[in-house]
Design a protein around this motif. Structure first.
Motif, mmCIF file in Angstrom:
data_model
loop_
_atom_site.group_PDB
_atom_site.id
_atom_site.type_symbol
_atom_site.label_atom_id
_atom_site.label_comp_id
_atom_site.label_asym_id
_atom_site.label_seq_id
_atom_site.Cartn_x
_atom_site.Cartn_y
_atom_site.Cartn_z
ATOM 1 N N VAL A 1 -22.491 39.093 -46.155
ATOM 2 C CA VAL A 1 -23.891 38.940 -45.772
ATOM 3 C C VAL A 1 -24.323 37.483 -45.813
ATOM 4 C CG1 VAL A 1 -26.259 39.559 -46.410
ATOM 5 C CG2 VAL A 1 -24.449 41.268 -46.548
ATOM 6 N N THR A 2 -23.876 36.745 -46.820
ATOM 7 C CA THR A 2 -24.257 35.331 -46.929
ATOM 8 C C THR A 2 -23.799 34.568 -45.700
ATOM 9 O OG1 THR A 2 -24.133 35.450 -49.334
ATOM 10 C CG2 THR A 2 -24.059 33.256 -48.355
ATOM 11 N N CYS A 3 -22.582 34.807 -45.266
ATOM 12 C CA CYS A 3 -22.052 34.156 -44.075
ATOM 13 C C CYS A 3 -22.853 34.568 -42.844
ATOM 14 C CB CYS A 3 -20.577 34.500 -43.890
ATOM 15 S SG CYS A 3 -19.850 33.794 -42.402
ATOM 16 N N SER A 4 -23.131 35.853 -42.729
ATOM 17 C CA SER A 4 -23.887 36.361 -41.594
ATOM 18 C C SER A 4 -25.287 35.742 -41.541
ATOM 19 C CB SER A 4 -23.991 37.886 -41.696
ATOM 20 O OG SER A 4 -24.772 38.397 -40.657
ATOM 21 N N ALA B 1 -22.963 28.139 -51.708
ATOM 22 C CA ALA B 1 -22.289 29.351 -51.230
ATOM 23 C C ALA B 1 -22.788 29.729 -49.839
ATOM 24 C CB ALA B 1 -22.510 30.502 -52.205
ATOM 25 N N TRP B 2 -24.072 29.518 -49.588
ATOM 26 C CA TRP B 2 -24.650 29.834 -48.285
ATOM 27 C C TRP B 2 -23.979 29.017 -47.186
ATOM 28 C CZ3 TRP B 2 -28.293 27.326 -44.865
ATOM 29 C CH2 TRP B 2 -28.871 28.180 -43.921
ATOM 30 N N PHE B 3 -23.734 27.747 -47.456
ATOM 31 C CA PHE B 3 -23.082 26.906 -46.458
ATOM 32 C C PHE B 3 -21.614 27.259 -46.259
ATOM 33 C CE2 PHE B 3 -26.599 23.892 -47.234
ATOM 34 C CZ PHE B 3 -26.942 23.642 -45.918
ATOM 35 N N PHE B 4 -20.935 27.635 -47.319
ATOM 36 C CA PHE B 4 -19.476 27.709 -47.245
ATOM 37 C C PHE B 4 -18.884 29.115 -47.292
ATOM 38 C CE2 PHE B 4 -20.560 23.509 -49.133
ATOM 39 C CZ PHE B 4 -20.281 22.775 -47.988
ATOM 40 N N ALA B 5 -19.707 30.150 -47.354
ATOM 41 C CA ALA B 5 -19.184 31.519 -47.327
ATOM 42 C C ALA B 5 -18.553 31.792 -45.964
ATOM 43 C CB ALA B 5 -20.294 32.515 -47.598
ATOM 44 N N SER C 1 -20.564 25.550 -37.478
ATOM 45 C CA SER C 1 -19.380 24.813 -37.949
ATOM 46 C C SER C 1 -19.722 23.354 -38.224
ATOM 47 C CB SER C 1 -18.255 24.888 -36.920
ATOM 48 O OG SER C 1 -17.837 26.212 -36.758
ATOM 49 N N ASP C 2 -20.463 22.750 -37.305
ATOM 50 C CA ASP C 2 -20.858 21.351 -37.495
ATOM 51 C C ASP C 2 -21.788 21.198 -38.691
ATOM 52 O OD1 ASP C 2 -19.370 20.618 -35.267
ATOM 53 O OD2 ASP C 2 -21.083 20.831 -33.915
ATOM 54 N N THR C 3 -22.651 22.185 -38.891
ATOM 55 C CA THR C 3 -23.565 22.143 -40.029
ATOM 56 C C THR C 3 -22.795 22.244 -41.340
ATOM 57 O OG1 THR C 3 -25.280 23.149 -38.665
ATOM 58 C CG2 THR C 3 -25.616 23.207 -41.040
ATOM 59 N N ARG C 4 -21.778 23.097 -41.379
ATOM 60 C CA ARG C 4 -20.938 23.195 -42.577
ATOM 61 C C ARG C 4 -20.210 21.891 -42.858
ATOM 62 N NH1 ARG C 4 -19.334 29.096 -41.218
ATOM 63 N NH2 ARG C 4 -20.533 30.186 -42.816
ATOM 64 N N THR D 1 -26.819 33.381 -38.554
ATOM 65 C CA THR D 1 -28.071 33.756 -37.890
ATOM 66 C C THR D 1 -29.086 32.617 -37.951
ATOM 67 O OG1 THR D 1 -27.714 36.083 -38.415
ATOM 68 C CG2 THR D 1 -29.977 35.427 -37.897
ATOM 69 N N VAL D 2 -29.235 32.009 -39.117
ATOM 70 C CA VAL D 2 -30.195 30.906 -39.267
ATOM 71 C C VAL D 2 -29.796 29.737 -38.368
ATOM 72 C CG1 VAL D 2 -31.086 29.160 -40.870
ATOM 73 C CG2 VAL D 2 -30.991 31.560 -41.555
ATOM 74 N N CYS D 3 -28.529 29.386 -38.365
ATOM 75 C CA CYS D 3 -28.064 28.286 -37.505
ATOM 76 C C CYS D 3 -28.321 28.595 -36.035
ATOM 77 C CB CYS D 3 -26.586 27.994 -37.736
ATOM 78 S SG CYS D 3 -26.260 27.157 -39.291
ATOM 79 N N ASP D 4 -28.062 29.832 -35.642
ATOM 80 C CA ASP D 4 -28.293 30.233 -34.258
ATOM 81 C C ASP D 4 -29.764 30.079 -33.891
ATOM 82 O OD1 ASP D 4 -27.452 31.360 -31.719
ATOM 83 O OD2 ASP D 4 -28.489 33.192 -32.351
#
Length: 133
Positions: A84-87, A76-80, A101-104, A91-94
């Motif tokens: 908040v999960t998406c946010s 869910a963390w990857f694909f939300a 997007s590439d990480t997903r 933030t972590v990717c940043d």
């Protein structure tokens, strides 16, 4: 950092898509890059790598509820796409210096791959080695 990490992701995704074994030296390059980055950036990269491990953990017939729950939370963390999960993911990717997007896309390809075990093994080695530094 971002360019090399993305290059690794794209090459690995290409190998996974073509049903070839993703070359382990691609993750080795990521490992080398991790050693040269700022400690706080390495921490966020480790969060992404651990989430990949959690999301791709093999399902067992009689596994405990907590294991299933954690796997689903990682996915869910990857694909939300909202909330908040998406946010948190963005933030972590940043902070990790990777494109979300590439990480997903990479996570999606890994979950569909027949090479999960091998990629998981290499991620585990990278994380263990990073802890020993």
């Amino acid at each position: 950092m971002q360019n090399n990490f993305l290059k690794i992701i794209f090459i690995t995704m290409k190998k996974i898509r073509s049903n070839e074994h993703p070359k382990l030296n691609l993750l080795f390059n990521l490992e080398k890059k991790l050693q040269k980055e700022r400690p706080e950036q390495c921490l966020f990269i480790a969060v992404v790598l651990q989430a990949l491990l959690d999301a791709s953990k093999p399902e067992l017939k009689d596994e405990e509820y907590e294991i299933t729950y954690e796997r689903e939370r990682a996915r869910a963390w990857f694909f939300a796409s909202v909330g908040v999960t998406c946010s948190d993911f963005l933030t972590v990717c940043d902070h990790a210096g990777v494109d979300s997007s590439d990480t997903r896309v990479f996570a999606h390809q890994l979950l569909k791959s027949h090479q999960k075990t091998r990629v998981r093994r290499k991620i585990n080695l990278i994380l263990r080695k990073d802890l020993q530094l």
